[in-house]
Design a protein around this motif. Sequence first.
Motif, mmCIF file in Angstrom:
data_model
loop_
_atom_site.group_PDB
_atom_site.id
_atom_site.type_symbol
_atom_site.label_atom_id
_atom_site.label_comp_id
_atom_site.label_asym_id
_atom_site.label_seq_id
_atom_site.Cartn_x
_atom_site.Cartn_y
_atom_site.Cartn_z
ATOM 1 N N UNK A 26 5.454 -20.134 7.425
ATOM 2 C CA UNK A 26 4.723 -19.243 6.519
ATOM 3 C C UNK A 26 5.749 -18.355 5.817
ATOM 4 N N UNK A 27 5.655 -18.277 4.495
ATOM 5 C CA UNK A 27 6.530 -17.421 3.695
ATOM 6 C C UNK A 27 5.638 -16.445 2.936
ATOM 7 N N UNK A 28 5.924 -15.149 3.074
ATOM 8 C CA UNK A 28 5.163 -14.111 2.380
ATOM 9 C C UNK A 28 6.089 -13.399 1.408
ATOM 10 N N UNK A 29 5.713 -13.381 0.135
ATOM 11 C CA UNK A 29 6.420 -12.595 -0.866
ATOM 12 C C UNK A 29 5.619 -11.310 -1.017
ATOM 13 N N UNK A 30 6.060 -10.261 -0.339
ATOM 14 C CA UNK A 30 5.283 -9.036 -0.180
ATOM 15 C C UNK A 30 5.442 -8.129 -1.391
ATOM 16 N N UNK A 31 4.330 -7.643 -1.889
ATOM 17 C CA UNK A 31 4.280 -6.611 -2.933
ATOM 18 C C UNK A 31 2.970 -5.868 -2.727
ATOM 19 N N UNK A 32 3.023 -4.794 -1.937
ATOM 20 C CA UNK A 32 1.801 -4.060 -1.618
ATOM 21 C C UNK A 32 2.054 -2.556 -1.689
ATOM 22 N N UNK A 33 0.964 -1.817 -1.748
ATOM 23 C CA UNK A 33 1.068 -0.372 -1.788
ATOM 24 C C UNK A 33 1.672 0.136 -0.490
ATOM 25 N N UNK A 34 2.560 1.114 -0.620
ATOM 26 C CA UNK A 34 3.208 1.683 0.551
ATOM 27 C C UNK A 34 2.356 2.761 1.190
ATOM 28 N N UNK A 35 2.791 3.260 2.336
ATOM 29 C CA UNK A 35 2.055 4.328 3.004
ATOM 30 C C UNK A 35 2.132 5.624 2.204
ATOM 31 N N UNK A 36 1.155 6.477 2.390
ATOM 32 C CA UNK A 36 1.125 7.746 1.657
ATOM 33 C C UNK A 36 2.340 8.583 2.049
ATOM 34 N N UNK A 37 3.002 9.136 1.054
ATOM 35 C CA UNK A 37 4.198 9.927 1.290
ATOM 36 C C UNK A 37 5.469 9.087 1.343
ATOM 37 N N UNK A 38 5.350 7.784 1.301
ATOM 38 C CA UNK A 38 6.511 6.883 1.342
ATOM 39 C C UNK A 38 6.740 6.283 -0.033
ATOM 40 N N UNK A 39 7.406 5.148 -0.059
ATOM 41 C CA UNK A 39 7.620 4.475 -1.350
ATOM 42 C C UNK A 39 6.287 4.013 -1.940
ATOM 43 N N UNK A 40 6.252 3.929 -3.272
ATOM 44 C CA UNK A 40 5.011 3.538 -3.944
ATOM 45 C C UNK A 40 4.605 2.104 -3.602
ATOM 46 N N UNK A 41 5.579 1.197 -3.568
ATOM 47 C CA UNK A 41 5.310 -0.203 -3.244
ATOM 48 C C UNK A 41 6.269 -0.684 -2.164
ATOM 49 N N UNK A 42 5.794 -1.547 -1.288
ATOM 50 C CA UNK A 42 6.648 -2.256 -0.340
ATOM 51 C C UNK A 42 6.880 -3.648 -0.902
ATOM 52 N N UNK A 43 8.123 -4.041 -1.018
ATOM 53 C CA UNK A 43 8.447 -5.358 -1.546
ATOM 54 C C UNK A 43 9.445 -6.044 -0.616
#
Length: 74
Positions: free
Chosen positions: A41-58
């Motif tokens: 399984x390969x995941x190309x991650x681009x999701x909202x980050x936790x509040x107070x952290x980075x805007x996006x997790x990639x």
Amino acid sequence: MKAKKKLVIGLCALLALALLIPIPSTLKDGGTKVYQALLYRVELVHRLGPEGGPEFLTGTVVRILGSEVFNSVD
């Protein structure tokens, strides 16, 4: 004997294709794309980050036989 050998080789080739060909899907978490086959399984991650952290997790996450072998998600 020769026909049986060809049949076994053909079945092995079909089994290898079934185990290795990925099925793409997109998650509704901000654009994460997942490519999943039976063996990996390969995941190309681009999701909202936790509040107070980075805007996006990639990044990228690779799992082989259910074990995580690579993770570059920030």
